[in-house]
Scaffold this motif. Structure first.
Motif, PDB file in Angstrom:
ATOM      1  N   GLU A 109       0.829  -1.210   0.000  1.00 20.80           N
ATOM      2  CA  GLU A 109       0.000   0.000   0.000  1.00 20.80           C
ATOM      3  C   GLU A 109       0.863   1.260   0.000  1.00 20.80           C
ATOM      4  O   GLU A 109       0.570   2.224  -0.718  1.00 20.80           O
ATOM      5  CB  GLU A 109      -0.905   0.025   1.234  1.00 20.80           C
ATOM      6  CG  GLU A 109      -2.048  -0.950   1.208  1.00 20.80           C
ATOM      7  CD  GLU A 109      -2.831  -0.933   2.518  1.00 20.80           C
ATOM      8  OE1 GLU A 109      -2.758   0.084   3.257  1.00 20.80           O
ATOM      9  OE2 GLU A 109      -3.515  -1.925   2.802  1.00 20.80           O
ATOM     10  N   ARG A 129      -7.860   9.574   5.133  1.00 19.38           N
ATOM     11  CA  ARG A 129      -8.146   8.298   4.492  1.00 19.38           C
ATOM     12  C   ARG A 129      -8.440   7.223   5.547  1.00 19.38           C
ATOM     13  O   ARG A 129      -9.373   6.438   5.406  1.00 19.38           O
ATOM     14  CB  ARG A 129      -6.981   7.861   3.610  1.00 19.38           C
ATOM     15  CG  ARG A 129      -7.318   6.618   2.809  1.00 19.38           C
ATOM     16  CD  ARG A 129      -6.198   6.140   1.908  1.00 19.38           C
ATOM     17  NE  ARG A 129      -5.654   7.213   1.108  1.00 19.38           N
ATOM     18  CZ  ARG A 129      -4.335   7.400   0.924  1.00 19.38           C
ATOM     19  NH1 ARG A 129      -3.467   6.599   1.471  1.00 19.38           N
ATOM     20  NH2 ARG A 129      -3.911   8.389   0.174  1.00 19.38           N
ATOM     21  N   ALA A 130      -7.642   7.211   6.621  1.00 18.42           N
ATOM     22  CA  ALA A 130      -7.863   6.236   7.696  1.00 18.42           C
ATOM     23  C   ALA A 130      -9.215   6.467   8.357  1.00 18.42           C
ATOM     24  O   ALA A 130      -9.933   5.511   8.683  1.00 18.42           O
ATOM     25  CB  ALA A 130      -6.729   6.322   8.716  1.00 18.42           C
ATOM     26  N   GLN A 131      -9.577   7.729   8.567  1.00 22.29           N
ATOM     27  CA  GLN A 131     -10.872   8.057   9.176  1.00 22.29           C
ATOM     28  C   GLN A 131     -12.014   7.594   8.289  1.00 22.29           C
ATOM     29  O   GLN A 131     -13.002   7.032   8.763  1.00 22.29           O
ATOM     30  CB  GLN A 131     -10.979   9.565   9.445  1.00 22.29           C
ATOM     31  CG  GLN A 131     -12.271   9.982  10.117  1.00 22.29           C
ATOM     32  CD  GLN A 131     -12.404   9.393  11.511  1.00 22.29           C
ATOM     33  OE1 GLN A 131     -11.435   9.320  12.247  1.00 22.29           O
ATOM     34  NE2 GLN A 131     -13.602   8.959  11.854  1.00 22.29           N
ATOM     35  N   GLU A 132     -11.885   7.800   6.983  1.00 22.89           N
ATOM     36  CA  GLU A 132     -12.917   7.366   6.041  1.00 22.89           C
ATOM     37  C   GLU A 132     -13.064   5.847   6.065  1.00 22.89           C
ATOM     38  O   GLU A 132     -14.180   5.324   6.003  1.00 22.89           O
ATOM     39  CB  GLU A 132     -12.588   7.850   4.631  1.00 22.89           C
ATOM     40  CG  GLU A 132     -12.753   9.342   4.447  1.00 22.89           C
ATOM     41  CD  GLU A 132     -12.187   9.856   3.126  1.00 22.89           C
ATOM     42  OE1 GLU A 132     -11.589   9.051   2.366  1.00 22.89           O
ATOM     43  OE2 GLU A 132     -12.321  11.066   2.871  1.00 22.89           O
ATOM     44  N   GLN A 133     -11.935   5.142   6.176  1.00 18.16           N
ATOM     45  CA  GLN A 133     -11.998   3.681   6.242  1.00 18.16           C
ATOM     46  C   GLN A 133     -12.665   3.225   7.540  1.00 18.16           C
ATOM     47  O   GLN A 133     -13.454   2.291   7.546  1.00 18.16           O
ATOM     48  CB  GLN A 133     -10.598   3.074   6.123  1.00 18.16           C
ATOM     49  CG  GLN A 133     -10.029   3.156   4.734  1.00 18.16           C
ATOM     50  CD  GLN A 133      -8.592   2.656   4.650  1.00 18.16           C
ATOM     51  OE1 GLN A 133      -7.954   2.399   5.659  1.00 18.16           O
ATOM     52  NE2 GLN A 133      -8.096   2.527   3.433  1.00 18.16           N
ATOM     53  N   ARG A 134     -12.363   3.911   8.645  1.00 17.72           N
ATOM     54  CA  ARG A 134     -12.966   3.560   9.930  1.00 17.72           C
ATOM     55  C   ARG A 134     -14.478   3.829   9.911  1.00 17.72           C
ATOM     56  O   ARG A 134     -15.250   3.064  10.443  1.00 17.72           O
ATOM     57  CB  ARG A 134     -12.314   4.335  11.073  1.00 17.72           C
ATOM     58  CG  ARG A 134     -11.011   3.726  11.543  1.00 17.72           C
ATOM     59  CD  ARG A 134     -10.551   4.336  12.856  1.00 17.72           C
ATOM     60  NE  ARG A 134     -10.347   5.778  12.791  1.00 17.72           N
ATOM     61  CZ  ARG A 134      -9.210   6.381  12.417  1.00 17.72           C
ATOM     62  NH1 ARG A 134      -8.176   5.664  12.060  1.00 17.72           N
ATOM     63  NH2 ARG A 134      -9.102   7.682  12.401  1.00 17.72           N
ATOM     64  N   ASP A 135     -14.871   4.939   9.292  1.00 24.75           N
ATOM     65  CA  ASP A 135     -16.292   5.274   9.217  1.00 24.75           C
ATOM     66  C   ASP A 135     -17.061   4.259   8.392  1.00 24.75           C
ATOM     67  O   ASP A 135     -18.230   4.004   8.645  1.00 24.75           O
ATOM     68  CB  ASP A 135     -16.501   6.672   8.636  1.00 24.75           C
ATOM     69  CG  ASP A 135     -16.010   7.771   9.582  1.00 24.75           C
ATOM     70  OD1 ASP A 135     -15.816   7.484  10.778  1.00 24.75           O
ATOM     71  OD2 ASP A 135     -15.813   8.902   9.094  1.00 24.75           O
ATOM     72  N   GLY A 136     -16.403   3.654   7.404  1.00 32.85           N
ATOM     73  CA  GLY A 136     -17.055   2.680   6.547  1.00 32.85           C
ATOM     74  C   GLY A 136     -17.092   1.283   7.147  1.00 32.85           C
ATOM     75  O   GLY A 136     -17.867   0.433   6.704  1.00 32.85           O
ATOM     76  N   ASP A 137     -16.272   1.041   8.164  1.00 34.45           N
ATOM     77  CA  ASP A 137     -16.234  -0.286   8.795  1.00 34.45           C
ATOM     78  C   ASP A 137     -17.404  -0.459   9.751  1.00 34.45           C
ATOM     79  O   ASP A 137     -17.858   0.480  10.395  1.00 34.45           O
ATOM     80  CB  ASP A 137     -14.931  -0.480   9.584  1.00 34.45           C
ATOM     81  CG  ASP A 137     -13.731  -0.678   8.665  1.00 34.45           C
ATOM     82  OD1 ASP A 137     -13.953  -0.937   7.464  1.00 34.45           O
ATOM     83  OD2 ASP A 137     -12.587  -0.571   9.151  1.00 34.45           O
TER      84      ASP A 137
END
Length: 142
Positions: A109, A129-137
């Motif tokens: 990555e 980007r990490a926050q967006e991934q956490r919000d989608g989990d």
């Protein structure tokens, strides 16, 4: 002083007038000295075999000195950065135990991110980007 040989030099009146106006600009005390300097310069130019490779020695010396300073500065900065990176990774490795597969995936990555962003990675972008991934989990994945 070496012995000089006299020979005829034919110039247009305009060229002779230009020489007489400008020969003192390089510090020459005579037209002969100026013409010798010009001939030496041109012979050096021809010796360089390529107009793009030719620089007066003073300019070349200056550029070499500046590039040496730049190289030393960059080497120093890269060394300091490497020390800081090593410290950070050592602290992280002491605190968190990560398996080999996770590290391999993260390296892949990271290589892709650096290529995509042309090396211009900012912490803010990674955090977003990490926050967006956490919000989608939906939750923790094991």
């Amino acid at each position: 002083m070496s012995q000089k040989e006299k020979f005829a030099l034919y110039l247009t009146p305009e060229m002779k007038a230009r020489l007489e106006r400008r020969y003192t600009e390089d510090g020459s005390r005579s037209l002969t000295g100026f013409i010798e300097n010009a001939i030496n310069f041109y012979l050096d130019y021809l010796s360089a075999n390529n107009a793009g490779m030719f620089l007066p020695s003073s300019v070349q010396s200056y550029l070499d000195g500046r590039l040496d300073q730049f190289e030393d500065r960059m080497a120093s900065l890269l060394y300091k950065q490497s020390v800081e990176l090593d410290m950070g990774m050592s602290v992280l490795a002491d605190c968190v135990h990560l398996d080999e597969e996770y590290l391999r995936r993260k390296r892949t990555e990271s290589v892709a991110n650096v290529k995509k962003l042309n090396g211009r990675i900012r912490l803010e972008q990674l955090a977003k980007r990490a926050q967006e991934q956490r919000d989608g989990d939906d939750g923790w994945q094991d």
